[in-house]
Motif scaffolding. Structure first.
Motif, PDB file in Angstrom:
ATOM      1  N   ILE A   8     -21.691  -1.091  25.353  1.00 17.50           N
ATOM      2  CA  ILE A   8     -22.854  -1.638  24.884  1.00 17.50           C
ATOM      3  C   ILE A   8     -23.922  -1.589  26.254  1.00 17.50           C
ATOM      4  N   ALA A   9     -23.560  -1.847  27.274  1.00 20.57           N
ATOM      5  CA  ALA A   9     -24.263  -2.011  28.424  1.00 20.57           C
ATOM      6  C   ALA A   9     -24.364  -0.543  29.258  1.00 20.57           C
ATOM      7  N   GLY A  10     -23.577   0.329  28.426  1.00 25.31           N
ATOM      8  CA  GLY A  10     -23.642   1.708  29.524  1.00 25.31           C
ATOM      9  C   GLY A  10     -24.917   2.497  29.323  1.00 25.31           C
ATOM     10  N   ILE A  11     -25.142   3.224  30.384  1.00 20.55           N
ATOM     11  CA  ILE A  11     -26.167   4.170  30.301  1.00 20.55           C
ATOM     12  C   ILE A  11     -25.936   5.025  29.408  1.00 20.55           C
ATOM     13  N   ASN A  12     -24.759   5.665  29.076  1.00 21.61           N
ATOM     14  CA  ASN A  12     -24.537   6.703  27.934  1.00 21.61           C
ATOM     15  C   ASN A  12     -25.169   6.332  26.806  1.00 21.61           C
ATOM     16  N   THR A  13     -25.002   4.901  26.517  1.00 18.34           N
ATOM     17  CA  THR A  13     -25.401   4.370  25.335  1.00 18.34           C
ATOM     18  C   THR A  13     -26.745   4.529  25.320  1.00 18.34           C
ATOM     19  N   THR A  14     -27.656   4.135  26.311  1.00 13.69           N
ATOM     20  CA  THR A  14     -28.900   4.308  26.314  1.00 13.69           C
ATOM     21  C   THR A  14     -29.618   5.772  26.045  1.00 13.69           C
ATOM     22  N   PHE A  15     -28.819   6.912  26.698  1.00 14.70           N
ATOM     23  CA  PHE A  15     -29.243   8.276  26.499  1.00 14.70           C
ATOM     24  C   PHE A  15     -28.988   8.425  24.805  1.00 14.70           C
ATOM     25  N   VAL A  16     -27.905   8.032  24.127  1.00 16.74           N
ATOM     26  CA  VAL A  16     -27.753   8.319  22.894  1.00 16.74           C
ATOM     27  C   VAL A  16     -28.678   7.691  22.041  1.00 16.74           C
ATOM     28  N   LEU A  17     -29.072   6.443  22.429  1.00 18.69           N
ATOM     29  CA  LEU A  17     -30.190   5.678  21.607  1.00 18.69           C
ATOM     30  C   LEU A  17     -31.556   6.378  21.721  1.00 18.69           C
ATOM     31  N   LEU A  18     -31.804   6.683  22.965  1.00 13.14           N
ATOM     32  CA  LEU A  18     -33.157   7.591  23.044  1.00 13.14           C
ATOM     33  C   LEU A  18     -33.150   8.862  22.507  1.00 13.14           C
ATOM     34  N   THR A  19     -32.088   9.439  22.330  1.00 16.10           N
ATOM     35  CA  THR A  19     -31.985  10.707  21.529  1.00 16.10           C
ATOM     36  C   THR A  19     -32.192  10.499  20.088  1.00 16.10           C
ATOM     37  N   LEU A  20     -31.435   9.376  19.542  1.00 14.95           N
ATOM     38  CA  LEU A  20     -31.457   9.155  18.151  1.00 14.95           C
ATOM     39  C   LEU A  20     -32.952   8.757  17.990  1.00 14.95           C
ATOM     40  N   ILE A  21     -33.523   7.976  18.545  1.00 12.97           N
ATOM     41  CA  ILE A  21     -35.034   7.566  18.462  1.00 12.97           C
ATOM     42  C   ILE A  21     -36.165   8.645  18.419  1.00 12.97           C
ATOM     43  N   ALA A  22     -35.627   9.440  19.481  1.00 13.73           N
ATOM     44  CA  ALA A  22     -36.399  10.698  19.374  1.00 13.73           C
ATOM     45  C   ALA A  22     -36.424  11.428  18.113  1.00 13.73           C
ATOM     46  N   LEU A  23     -35.133  11.588  17.438  1.00 11.07           N
ATOM     47  CA  LEU A  23     -35.080  12.470  16.357  1.00 11.07           C
ATOM     48  C   LEU A  23     -35.894  11.709  15.105  1.00 11.07           C
ATOM     49  N   LEU A  24     -35.612  10.407  15.048  1.00  9.42           N
ATOM     50  CA  LEU A  24     -36.200   9.676  14.030  1.00  9.42           C
ATOM     51  C   LEU A  24     -37.682   9.698  14.122  1.00  9.42           C
ATOM     52  N   LEU A  25     -38.324   9.584  15.369  1.00 12.15           N
ATOM     53  CA  LEU A  25     -39.641  10.058  15.529  1.00 12.15           C
ATOM     54  C   LEU A  25     -40.231  11.491  14.901  1.00 12.15           C
ATOM     55  N   LEU A  26     -39.339  12.335  15.328  1.00  6.17           N
ATOM     56  CA  LEU A  26     -39.593  13.639  14.797  1.00  6.17           C
ATOM     57  C   LEU A  26     -39.739  13.669  13.173  1.00  6.17           C
ATOM     58  N   ALA A  27     -38.870  12.889  12.673  1.00  4.52           N
ATOM     59  CA  ALA A  27     -38.793  13.005  11.194  1.00  4.52           C
ATOM     60  C   ALA A  27     -40.034  12.111  10.923  1.00  4.52           C
ATOM     61  N   GLY A  28     -40.261  11.205  11.646  1.00 10.74           N
ATOM     62  CA  GLY A  28     -41.566  10.508  11.345  1.00 10.74           C
ATOM     63  C   GLY A  28     -42.797  11.517  11.181  1.00 10.74           C
ATOM     64  N   SER A  66     -36.720   2.703   8.701  1.00 11.39           N
ATOM     65  CA  SER A  66     -35.526   1.713   8.834  1.00 11.39           C
ATOM     66  C   SER A  66     -34.533   1.924   9.939  1.00 11.39           C
ATOM     67  N   GLY A  67     -34.401   3.331  10.285  1.00 12.16           N
ATOM     68  CA  GLY A  67     -33.509   3.624  11.504  1.00 12.16           C
ATOM     69  C   GLY A  67     -34.368   3.155  12.852  1.00 12.16           C
ATOM     70  N   LEU A  68     -35.435   3.212  13.009  1.00 15.99           N
ATOM     71  CA  LEU A  68     -36.305   2.867  14.218  1.00 15.99           C
ATOM     72  C   LEU A  68     -36.202   1.211  14.247  1.00 15.99           C
ATOM     73  N   CYS A  69     -36.337   0.481  12.972  1.00 17.17           N
ATOM     74  CA  CYS A  69     -36.213  -0.927  13.379  1.00 17.17           C
ATOM     75  C   CYS A  69     -34.845  -1.305  13.695  1.00 17.17           C
ATOM     76  N   ILE A  70     -33.602  -0.566  13.485  1.00 13.76           N
ATOM     77  CA  ILE A  70     -32.439  -0.926  14.105  1.00 13.76           C
ATOM     78  C   ILE A  70     -32.217  -0.199  15.452  1.00 13.76           C
ATOM     79  N   SER A  71     -32.758   1.113  15.696  1.00 13.80           N
ATOM     80  CA  SER A  71     -32.391   1.517  17.170  1.00 13.80           C
ATOM     81  C   SER A  71     -33.270   0.977  18.106  1.00 13.80           C
ATOM     82  N   ILE A  72     -34.380   0.794  17.813  1.00 15.99           N
ATOM     83  CA  ILE A  72     -35.284   0.146  18.961  1.00 15.99           C
ATOM     84  C   ILE A  72     -34.897  -1.256  19.541  1.00 15.99           C
ATOM     85  N   PRO A  73     -34.399  -2.261  18.557  1.00 12.54           N
ATOM     86  CA  PRO A  73     -33.874  -3.500  18.984  1.00 12.54           C
ATOM     87  C   PRO A  73     -32.804  -3.203  19.642  1.00 12.54           C
TER      88      PRO A  73
END
Length: 261
Positions: A8-28, A66-73
């Motif tokens: 939960i505090a790893g940098i790999n998790t950061t990259f996964v979340l950033l990638t997920l947010i980017a995909l959700l924004l693309l869908a947006g 909804s995905g952004l509301c979860i992934s951004i926090p």
């Protein structure tokens, strides 16, 4: 427990979340362009309230929000824990670093923490800001910004694409000129917010629906005779000051970091 912390505090998790947010924004981007009129109602609503009203009936359109509301926090929590974890490590091993290296690492840690404030300021803006809308139809319309400030519409100007353009006869920009009680002039452009005292003024267009006859004849409703319905959105943004201060701090810290290097 340590393994869970490292995840939960790893940098790999950061990259996964950033990638997920980017995909959700693309869908947006795709969804908001395809269903613009539906998502335009967000301009006048808070995100949680808007989601509550449309979650069951339009989930197929708003799932990405909804995905952004979860992934951004989740990203905010990850950034906080990651920064704390790395900072503790640096403090414990500070004797291994030069003074310049320590200052650089502290600057980066501060930037990460302040970035959380930037995201938090958007939440404050959405939840606690006050929004009022006023129709803008003609010269002389009154905009009651607050109890102590009144603006008057003095001119509405339409700018069209060039005649040689494929978009000729379509509106490129709409500008509304405003005047306060002292005669000071202000200009608000579409999609260009204007700060006024502690408020933000934004010009919003609501396209009129075409009649069946207009659709058949392909009549362009972007002309003044059938122009979009204009509204001036007046927003008192309680998160804007925090955002501006946080962004300024990030610029200063990053500049200091590169100078130190």
């Amino acid at each position: 427990m340590k393994k869970i912390w490292n995840i939960i505090a790893g940098i790999n998790t950061t990259f996964v979340l950033l990638t997920l947010i980017a995909l959700l924004l693309l869908a947006g981007v795709l969804y908001t362009n395809a269903y613009f009129e539906f998502f335009a109602s967000l301009d006048f609503s808070s995100i949680p309230g808007w989601l509550y009203n449309h979650f069951l009936t339009h989930f197929h359109l708003i799932w990405w929000i909804s995905g952004l509301c979860i992934s951004i926090p989740a990203l905010m929590g990850n950034m906080l824990l990651c920064t704390v974890d790395k900072s503790v490590t640096v403090i414990k091993n500070k004797h291994l670093f030069s003074k310049k290296q320590l200052i650089g690492k502290y600057c980066i840690a501060a930037v990460h923490l302040i970035s959380i404030l930037v995201i938090g300021s958007h939440f404050i803006s959405d939840q606690f800001s006050t929004i009022k809308t006023f129709p803008v139809q003609k010269k002389g319309d009154i905009i009651q910004v607050d109890n102590n400030a009144i603006l008057y519409v003095t001119n509405i100007q339409y700018t069209y694409f060039p005649k040689h353009s494929l978009l000729k006869n379509y509106i490129k920009n709409i500008s509304v000129q405003l005047s306060d009680e002292n005669g000071i002039q202000y200009m608000v452009h579409s999609l260009s917010p204007l700060p006024y005292n502690d408020h933000t003024l934004l010009l919003i267009q609501k396209n009129q629906k075409k009649s069946k006859k207009e659709r058949t004849n392909n009549i362009n409703i972007s002309t003044p005779q059938g122009s979009p319905q204009l509204h001036l959105l007046v927003k008192k943004d309680y998160g804007y000051t925090l955002w501006r201060f946080s962004f300024f701090c990030i610029i200063v810290l990053m500049s200091f970091f590169y100078i130190m290097l």
